[in-house]
Motif scaffolding. Structure first.
Motif, short mmCIF file in Angstrom:
data_model
loop_
_atom_site.label_atom_id
_atom_site.label_comp_id
_atom_site.label_asym_id
_atom_site.label_seq_id
_atom_site.Cartn_x
_atom_site.Cartn_y
_atom_site.Cartn_z
N TYR A 95 0.87 -1.18 0.00
CA TYR A 95 0.00 0.00 0.00
C TYR A 95 0.90 1.23 0.00
O TYR A 95 1.96 1.24 0.63
CB TYR A 95 -0.99 -0.02 1.16
CG TYR A 95 -0.43 0.21 2.55
CD1 TYR A 95 -0.68 1.41 3.22
CD2 TYR A 95 0.29 -0.77 3.21
CE1 TYR A 95 -0.20 1.62 4.50
CE2 TYR A 95 0.77 -0.58 4.49
CZ TYR A 95 0.53 0.62 5.13
OH TYR A 95 1.00 0.83 6.40
N LEU A 96 0.51 2.22 -0.76
CA LEU A 96 1.35 3.40 -0.96
C LEU A 96 0.45 4.60 -1.21
O LEU A 96 -0.76 4.47 -1.36
CB LEU A 96 2.31 3.17 -2.13
CG LEU A 96 1.72 2.64 -3.44
CD1 LEU A 96 1.25 3.77 -4.31
CD2 LEU A 96 2.75 1.81 -4.19
N ARG A 142 -0.10 10.26 4.79
CA ARG A 142 1.32 10.45 5.08
C ARG A 142 1.86 11.55 4.17
O ARG A 142 2.76 11.32 3.37
CB ARG A 142 2.10 9.16 4.88
CG ARG A 142 1.79 8.05 5.86
CD ARG A 142 2.28 8.35 7.26
NE ARG A 142 2.08 7.21 8.15
CZ ARG A 142 0.94 6.92 8.77
NH1 ARG A 142 -0.11 7.69 8.57
NH2 ARG A 142 0.85 5.88 9.57
N ALA A 146 5.65 12.25 3.90
CA ALA A 146 6.53 11.30 3.22
C ALA A 146 6.80 11.78 1.79
O ALA A 146 6.07 12.61 1.26
CB ALA A 146 5.88 9.92 3.20
N ASN A 189 6.36 10.10 -1.06
CA ASN A 189 5.20 9.65 -1.84
C ASN A 189 5.51 9.60 -3.33
O ASN A 189 6.62 9.88 -3.77
CB ASN A 189 3.97 10.52 -1.54
CG ASN A 189 3.47 10.32 -0.12
OD1 ASN A 189 3.39 9.21 0.36
ND2 ASN A 189 3.14 11.41 0.56
N THR A 191 -3.54 4.66 -0.88
CA THR A 191 -4.22 5.38 0.20
C THR A 191 -4.80 6.70 -0.32
O THR A 191 -4.07 7.54 -0.84
CB THR A 191 -3.26 5.66 1.36
OG1 THR A 191 -2.13 6.39 0.85
CG2 THR A 191 -2.76 4.38 2.00
N GLU A 242 3.36 -1.94 8.81
CA GLU A 242 3.58 -0.53 8.52
C GLU A 242 4.93 -0.38 7.81
O GLU A 242 5.97 -0.75 8.35
CB GLU A 242 3.59 0.28 9.81
CG GLU A 242 3.84 1.76 9.57
CD GLU A 242 4.36 2.47 10.81
OE1 GLU A 242 4.08 3.66 10.95
OE2 GLU A 242 5.05 1.85 11.62
N ARG A 280 5.30 2.59 5.41
CA ARG A 280 5.44 3.96 4.90
C ARG A 280 6.24 4.79 5.90
O ARG A 280 6.13 4.63 7.10
CB ARG A 280 4.06 4.57 4.67
CG ARG A 280 3.23 3.76 3.69
CD ARG A 280 1.85 4.32 3.52
NE ARG A 280 1.91 5.60 2.81
CZ ARG A 280 0.89 6.44 2.73
NH1 ARG A 280 -0.25 6.15 3.31
NH2 ARG A 280 1.00 7.57 2.07
N MET A 281 7.07 5.68 5.37
CA MET A 281 7.98 6.51 6.17
C MET A 281 8.96 5.65 6.96
O MET A 281 9.42 6.01 8.04
CB MET A 281 7.20 7.46 7.09
CG MET A 281 6.33 8.45 6.31
SD MET A 281 5.51 9.68 7.34
CE MET A 281 6.90 10.78 7.69
#
Length: 850
Positions: free
Chosen positions: A16-17, A25, A28, A30, A53, A243, A245-246
């Protein structure tokens, strides 16, 4: 992209991004649109799904842009989108056929009722709130699979202190809204717990500090379900979420690979647990692991330190001055030269970071860490926070991506002397089924001058697909005539075939032309609906008159004061009170008092109703409703449907916890909800646009705005006060608070359901804006007086009644406003502010209290 490659290489089934907009986020890097398409194609070529997301809340004016963004994702062929905003859910459901819709953890779905609602709303999967426990999960899983969407749970990564989607602390402190992807993580800051005994006015109070173990009172550990993975897997959850992301590519690679190996071992009935995997995950990043609320097998909070601790090496047992120190019990991982350490004193008040110059040595009395520098003392806790070994493992995982997800292909090649090479391939596509691809190569084999090339040589050369996602399992070669075909030409043919297969494979994930045409037309209609001003102005409010005055109360004393002060309605939440009596009996007494005073009565359910709450209260609802004059307010998705199933005629309204930011969201939930208390993060223009566009399509919909009170900033499952002050009860007339480093004091209490509620340090005061809210068509002006006592209720209710009546009678003046506002300042807790009313999140504004 590097982190995504790491996830795929390590064995993720899906990633997921987020893009540059509308994701939770926003701090981030991205993905740009071009990077997003590259990521989608890269993952699809390797058998990995992509979920994007789009899980922030959007204002009315942003609906067109968000709708167009959803359309762009649909055209890219993403496998699904993760949503929070009900308006965007409505848009996607209407316009984007076949796109999987996942309910974000920001939706705060934690009950069977919420999961059933998600199924009826069109979600194909629910990412459950991280506060759900295994027994509560079992209650949700008791719903037959055909009646509920798929379920996804977080098993590794950071925990928020508040329920996701219910946290406004970053927003209220620094105007960086978590609901807009801008959370500044104030929960990771130090706080002091204090007891406040107020005098009259904002500057007269007594503050007594309470000693606590650690100063990071809102900082949770990281969840790690690895040791208990069979308990989770055995419940047949659809997806386990890590988790990523970031987080660094190293973290992603190490953590995903550990869980991949464990899941594969469990599937094969082998021992899954590897202590070195657990240590390596801690090395990658850890605030100290726990089982979270899901496993509920130990402390969730890490109040000594808020950041990365890495791997715990143990406690210092002895120090050799000028040479180093001994740590016991030590870990299996041995620090090497160049690795980084974190040393914490007990309680976390003293900490230092160190880099060791020589390898650690394992001894009989523990792990000896050579270090000439002083400052380390017996009893200190030592953590390994940076390791070359961890980075090397991640690089090795990346090198093994080759061939992890090969797609089997049957290939037929026809080669004739002097003619372009013809080829056709057959393969099975996950969305398109049987796929047949063919073409002509640019390579033309000439006649053989000496020895012709052998068919077997061509077949063996074509098999060498390298790191391509395709594998030629069945190759047939038809040849005609003797020809010369150098290896370079055969390789050219193979490259052309693979390039064409990649293009056709990735295109197969994109929607067909008919769906694209329909989606474009639907999205354009939605955009036009928002952009085009309504042809006819709707009535200003549901009854066309002045807004009602509603007081939120938590005690019967407050309720009585509201009735006496002239409120039109009371919204009663006994679960937010001081306890001591059964909730049902309190509701019965409150409803009776309001009937006697001619005041409307609403029973407000808890901010986050626990699993089983409805089983306790619903049996009493028919009798209470028959007694007359009662409605219900809920803040959990799915509760309205459950209430109506028991009492179809009762009116149910939605509270601020539903996060209504736009008309699409309100209309999507209306009915069964008759109306809504709008989010306190909205500005006056946001509110006016929302009301206008809602009333055009549903003139009877009811809207309320909280005008006064300390806005609820957090609601948490962690029992902060029980863990710090124990059984010392809060008394009326005083309150516990959290004091931050700037001197702001945030009131805090535990409700009857054991949830911690944290309030803003200053009071929202919109008495200046009563005329503007009236003109915007608001039905009710709400005063949040819960736990403030009858004197506060009397003073503030009287002030707002005077402002409302003056507005209705067209005699509202600046002088009247100033006089009323000064009176409110005298009783306000922590000063007053207009909050977001003047300027919404993300725009320049003045955030200081008056």
């Amino acid at each position: 992209m590097e982190a995504l490659r790491a996830a795929v290489a390590a064995g993720a089934d899906a990633v997921y991004l987020g893009g540059k907009r509308f994701g939770a986020r926003q701090l981030a890097p991205n993905f740009t649109p071009d990077e997003m398409q590259e990521a989608v194609d890269f993952a699809h070529l390797r058998g990995v799904k992509v979920y994007v997301t789009v899980n922030t809340l959007v204002r009315e004016e942003e609906i067109p842009g968000a709708a167009q963004y959803l359309l762009s994702l649909f055209l890219m062929g993403v496998d699904g989108v993760i949503l929070q905003d009900g308006g965007l859910l409505s848009v996607a459901r209407r316009a984007l056929p076949g796109l999987a819709l996942h309910a974000s953890t920001q939706c705060t779905i934690a009950t069977p009722e919420g999961v059933l609602w998600a199924a009826s709303a069109g979600y194909t999967r629910v990412i459950l709130a991280r506060e759900v426990t295994l027994p509560e999960l079992d209650e949700i899983l008791a719903i037959p699979p055909e009646k509920r969407p798929g379920l996804e749970v977080f098993i590794h990564g950071a925990l928020c202190y508040s329920y996701s989607g219910q946290c406004l602390l970053s927003s209220l402190i620094g105007r960086r809204s978590g609901n807009r992807g801008m959370c500044a993580q104030p929960c990771r800051k130090p706080y002091r717990l204090v007891r406040v005994t107020p005098g009259r006015g904002t500057g007269r109070k007594t503050v007594q500090e309470i000693r606590t173990q650690g100063q990071y009172l809102l900082s949770p550990r990281d969840i790690c379900c690895y040791p208990a993975l069979p308990e989770v897997v055995g419940r047949r959850i659809d997806a386990l979420k890590i988790e990523g992301r970031m987080r660094s590519p190293t973290y992603v690679a190490v953590v995903v690979s550990a869980y991949r190996r464990a899941l594969d071992a469990i599937r094969q009935n082998r021992d899954f647990f590897n202590p070195l995997d657990l240590e390596t995950m801690a090395l990658a990043y850890s605030r100290d692991f726990c089982g979270g609320y899901l496993l509920s097998n130990g402390p969730v909070m890490a109040r000594e330190a808020p950041g990365n601790r890495g791997l715990s090496l143990g406690r210092v047992t002895s120090v050799v001055p000028g040479k180093g120190f001994v740590v016991h019990p030590g870990a299996q991982t041995k620090p090497s030269a160049g690795d980084g350490l974190l040393v914490l004193s007990p309680g976390g008040k003293r900490q230092q970071g160190l880099v060791i110059a020589r390898d650690a040595v394992r001894r009989r009395d523990g792990l000896f860490i050579p270090l000439a520098r002083g400052g380390v003392r017996p009893g200190d806790l030592v953590f390994l926070t940076r390791s070359r070994t961890c980075a090397e493992m991640a690089r090795e995982i990346g090198r093994k991506m080759q061939g992890r997800h090969p797609v089997p292909v049957s290939l037929h090649v026809r080669i004739s002397r002097g003619e372009p090479v013809q080829w056709s391939a057959s393969l099975l596509h996950p969305r398109r089924g049987s796929m047949h691809v063919g073409g002509l190569s640019g390579a033309v084999p000439p006649a053989a001058r000496t020895r012709p090339v052998l068919v077997e040589t061509i077949r063996e050369q074509l098999k060498k697909t390298g790191d391509s996602p395709f594998s030629f399992r069945d190759i047939t070669v038809d040849s005609k005539g003797e020809f010369f075909f150098p290896l370079s030409a055969i390789n050219q043919v193979r490259r052309e075939i693979l390039a064409r297969l990649e293009a056709e494979w990735t295109a197969g994930f994109r929607p067909p032309a008919a769906d694209v045409k329909r989606a474009r037309a639907c999205i354009q209609a939605i955009v036009d609906e928002v952009v085009r001003p309504p042809a006819v102005s709707p009535p200003l409010s549901r009854d066309g008159g002045a807004p009602a005055l509603t007081v939120l109360c938590a005690t019967l004393d407050e309720l009585g004061a509201a009735c006496r002060a002239g409120s039109d309605a009371v919204c009663f939440e006994p679960s937010a009170g001081y306890g001591g009596r059964d909730e049902i009996s309190l509701v019965m007494d409150g409803a009776a008092a309001c009937r006697a005073a001619g005041v409307e009565f609403t029973w407000k359910f808890p901010r986050v109703a626990p699993v089983g709450y409805l089983k306790r209260v619903l049996p009493n609802l028919p009798g209470l409703f028959r007694s007359g004059g009662m409605r219900v307010m809920v803040e959990d998705l799915g509760l309205a449907e459950a209430v109506h199933a028991r009492v179809p005629a009762i009116e149910v309204r939605g509270g601020t916890g539903l996060n209504i930011w736009n008309a699409e969201s309100a209309l999507f939930l209306h009915p069964p909800l008759a109306g809504f208390t709008l989010s306190p993060e909205l500005s006056l223009p946001d509110i006016a646009a929302l009301v206008l566009h809602s009333r055009v399509r549903s003139p009877r919909i009811w809207f309320e705005v909280i005008c006064q009170g300390n806005i609820e900033a957090m609601v948490s499952r962690n029992r902060l006060l029980s863990e710090t002050v124990g059984d010392a009860p809060e008394k009326e007339g005083e309150w516990y608070s959290l004091a931050d480093g700037t001197g702001r004091i945030f009131p805090v209490f535990e409700d009857a359901e054991g949830r911690t509620r944290i309030l803003n340090a200053v009071e929202l005061t919109l008495i200046d804006y009563v005329p503007a809210l009236t003109a915007a068509g608001i039905n009710s002006l709400a005063i949040d007086a819960r736990r403030r006592g009858p004197d506060y209720v009397q003073a503030v209710t009287s002030a707002y009644r005077a402002a409302r009546d003056a507005t209705r009678e067209k005699r509202y003046t600046t002088a009247l406003c100033s006089r009323l506002k000064e009176g409110i300042k005298e009783v306000a807790r922590g000063g007053i502010t207009a909050g977001y009313f003047r300027t919404p999140p993300g725009r320049d504004h003045d955030s200081t209290a008056e």
